[in-house]
Every structure is written in C-alpha cells, then in structure tokens.
Design an enzyme around this catalytic site. Structure first.
Site, mmCIF file in Angstrom:
data_model
loop_
_atom_site.group_PDB
_atom_site.id
_atom_site.type_symbol
_atom_site.label_atom_id
_atom_site.label_comp_id
_atom_site.label_asym_id
_atom_site.label_seq_id
_atom_site.Cartn_x
_atom_site.Cartn_y
_atom_site.Cartn_z
ATOM 1 C CE LYS A 66 -2.241 1.799 3.597
ATOM 2 N NZ LYS A 66 -3.289 2.071 4.612
ATOM 3 C CB SER A 198 -3.658 12.381 13.745
ATOM 4 O OG SER A 198 -4.322 13.638 13.749
ATOM 5 N N GLY A 219 -4.941 5.107 16.526
ATOM 6 C CA GLY A 219 -4.450 6.291 15.832
ATOM 7 C C GLY A 219 -2.943 6.404 15.713
ATOM 8 C CE LYS A 225 -0.145 10.071 13.263
ATOM 9 N NZ LYS A 225 -1.125 9.309 12.437
#
Length: 320
Positions: A66, A198, A219, A225
């Site tokens: 991806k 996020s 998230g 993060k």
C-alpha cells in the site's frame, strides 16, 4: 491486470468482509504463515506523511504494497486527508495483478482491526462504547464496534468539539443514545474505548480507566504520535497486530521508551484468534489493543475487493 477504482469499493466490501479478512490475516501472522516487510515512512513537511506498507501471506498466496499517506491540507480542498492505493502482485512471478483504490479500504480495515480486538478481548456484557476522536475514521470505527457487542449507548470526546456532528449523527442513525462527555466521564462509563486521533500527545490517562475496560488504540502509527498515557500500557494486558511495529511506531513506543513495557509483554492478537493465548483472563482485567496498521491488512482486504469486483463485473481489466 485488474483495476478496482475507489468509487467501486463502497459497493463491494462491507464490515463483515473486512472483519473476516483482517481476522484471518492476524491468525496467519501468528502462525508465521504471513509476515510484513519493514515500513517506509517519510515526512514531507507541513504535516504531510508518505510511505509504504507491504507484506507476503504465503498461505493466502498474497503479495502486495500500500502506497500512500496523510495530507492534512486535503480537507480544505474537499478531499479526505488519508490517500492511498494498494498494488497486488503474483507471489510466484512478481507480475502486477491489481491496483485497488485504498482510501475507503484503509478506513474499513482499520475499523475491522479494532472490532476484531473487541470481539476477542472485551467483556461480552459490554454496554457502553467510548469514542476518543471524531474525525473521518471515527464513524467506521463506531459502526464496526456495534457489530461485536450489544452496546446500549455511545459516549465521545474530541479535541475539537465542533467536529462531533458527524459522529453523533451516525450514532443516532444506529438508533443509540449519544453523549458528548469529558475524558473523565468517558472512562467512568465506557466498557470499550476506541481512540482514533492523530495526536502527538496523550489525552486518555491511566486514571480515566476503570477495571474491566478494553481499549483499542488505533491512531498511533508513526514515531511521535501518542494517544494514551504510558502508565496505562503498564497496567493493561497489551495485545497488538505486530509487536515490532507496536514498540517502534505504535502506542507502545512511549511505554517502552520509559521502561514500563517490554516487547516480551506484548501479545500478537493472532495468538488469541488461534487459541494459543487465552486473551482476557478476568472481568476486572484491563486489556489494550495497539493497532498500528500492517500492510497485510491492506493486502487482504484489497484482495477481497478484487475477488468481489471480478465476480460482479465492476473490475476493469487492462494490459500493462
């Protein structure tokens, strides 16, 4: 090769199809029949992120990648911030087999991962669902969660209260009461909590969580993060999609950095699916799923989309 455009995904892959594909992927990973390749992630400046997630499922004969990322300026242009495409290859020859629109698939596979964790780790008598975050993916997360337990209410908190309308409308559409609450009140009520933000700093704290809660942290998928306080991972029994990602780019990165959690203490959820780990051990145990998002999830759900598209004639065949 086959092309499955983004516009076709909504009519092909539903919550159950995504759940089945992701659950099977986690099980294959735990059996070591499938593995992910190292993630490539680059910062492009101004909050933009771009990268690649890829892997091989030998049992499922699936190989793919991806490509995509997060572009925070997109919302001002009327398009979603997450943009991606999944490419599938023949694992025997390396020939490109399909290109699949990955935006909706990303939301579906992420929601499927948290719902797999809810199905296998939350208390069966869970009644209140807590949502931390009300962005694009929150509605997918909420709807997938409702399929796993007989929730009677949804409570939610978001950094930006003015964004809550979409989530509250989706909950109303599902026929459940909705309440916007503080994080303290969310933790006091919720049996299951999904975090889907996020954020670069923790919002959900250990003190917010009562015994018996299951938390799905969805998230955090990049260095820096953070959604929850590291002390919460030290208190909880921690599960994940992939341990290597959990400790490097997932929620566990912070607890590991503080010496509160080690990789050996984190269990792949596939072990619970396969029955080699018992999962939740008591009604009082706090369980936490660190959903970092692995390439094999995208590959599995994209492969399902191709099969469905070819079956109903919506796949486009082109010569490469």
């Amino acid at each position: 090769m086959w092309i499955v455009p983004e516009s076709a995904i909504g009519g092909l892959v539903d919550d159950q199809s995504a759940f089945d594909a992701v659950e099977a992927t986690f099980a294959a990973m735990a059996r070591e029949d499938a593995y992910n390749f190292p993630v490539v992630r680059e910062a492009l400046g101004e909050g933009r992120q771009y990268g690649f997630k890829s892997g091989l499922d030998r049992a499922g004969a699936q190989l793919g990648v991806k490509a995509g990322g997060y572009f925070p300026g997109n919302s001002a242009k009327g398009i979603i911030n997450h943009q991606s495409t999944v490419f599938l290859f023949d694992p025997d020859t390396g020939i490109l087999q399909a290109a699949v629109g990955g935006n909706l698939l990303t939301a579906l596979r992420t929601a499927a991962a948290s719902s797999v964790s809810i199905a296998h780790l939350s208390r069966p008598d869970s009644k209140v669902l807590g949502m931390v975050g009300a962005g694009h993916q929150s509605v997918f997360q909420m709807r997938a969660a409702l399929r796993q337990r007989k929730f009677e209410k949804v409570v939610a908190w978001n950094y930006h209260p003015d964004m809550m309308d979409r989530l509250s409308a989706a909950v109303a559409e599902a026929g459940l009461p909705f309440e916007e609450v503080s994080l303290e009140h969310l933790g006091a009520q919720a049996d299951v909590i999904i975090t889907i933000t996020s954020s670069p700093a923790a919002s959900l704290m250990d003190a917010h969580i009562r015994p018996g809660t299951h938390i799905a942290c969805m998230g955090t998928d990049t260095i820096g993060k953070q959604e929850v306080e590291p002390a919460l991972l030290a208190r909880a029994t921690v599960f994940t999609d992939e341990v290597a990602q959990s400790i490097s780019i997932g929620e566990a990165q912070h607890a590991v950095a503080e010496g509160l959690v080690t990789a050996d203490a984190i269990t792949p959820i596939g072990a619970v699916i396969n029955g080699t780990h018992k999962g939740r051990s008591s009604a009082e145990e706090v369980t936490l799923f660190d959903g970092t998002g692995v390439g094999l999830q995208d590959i599995a759900v994209a492969s399902k989309a191709v099969d469905l598209a070819r079956a109903n004639g919506s796949a486009i065949e082109v010569a490469l």
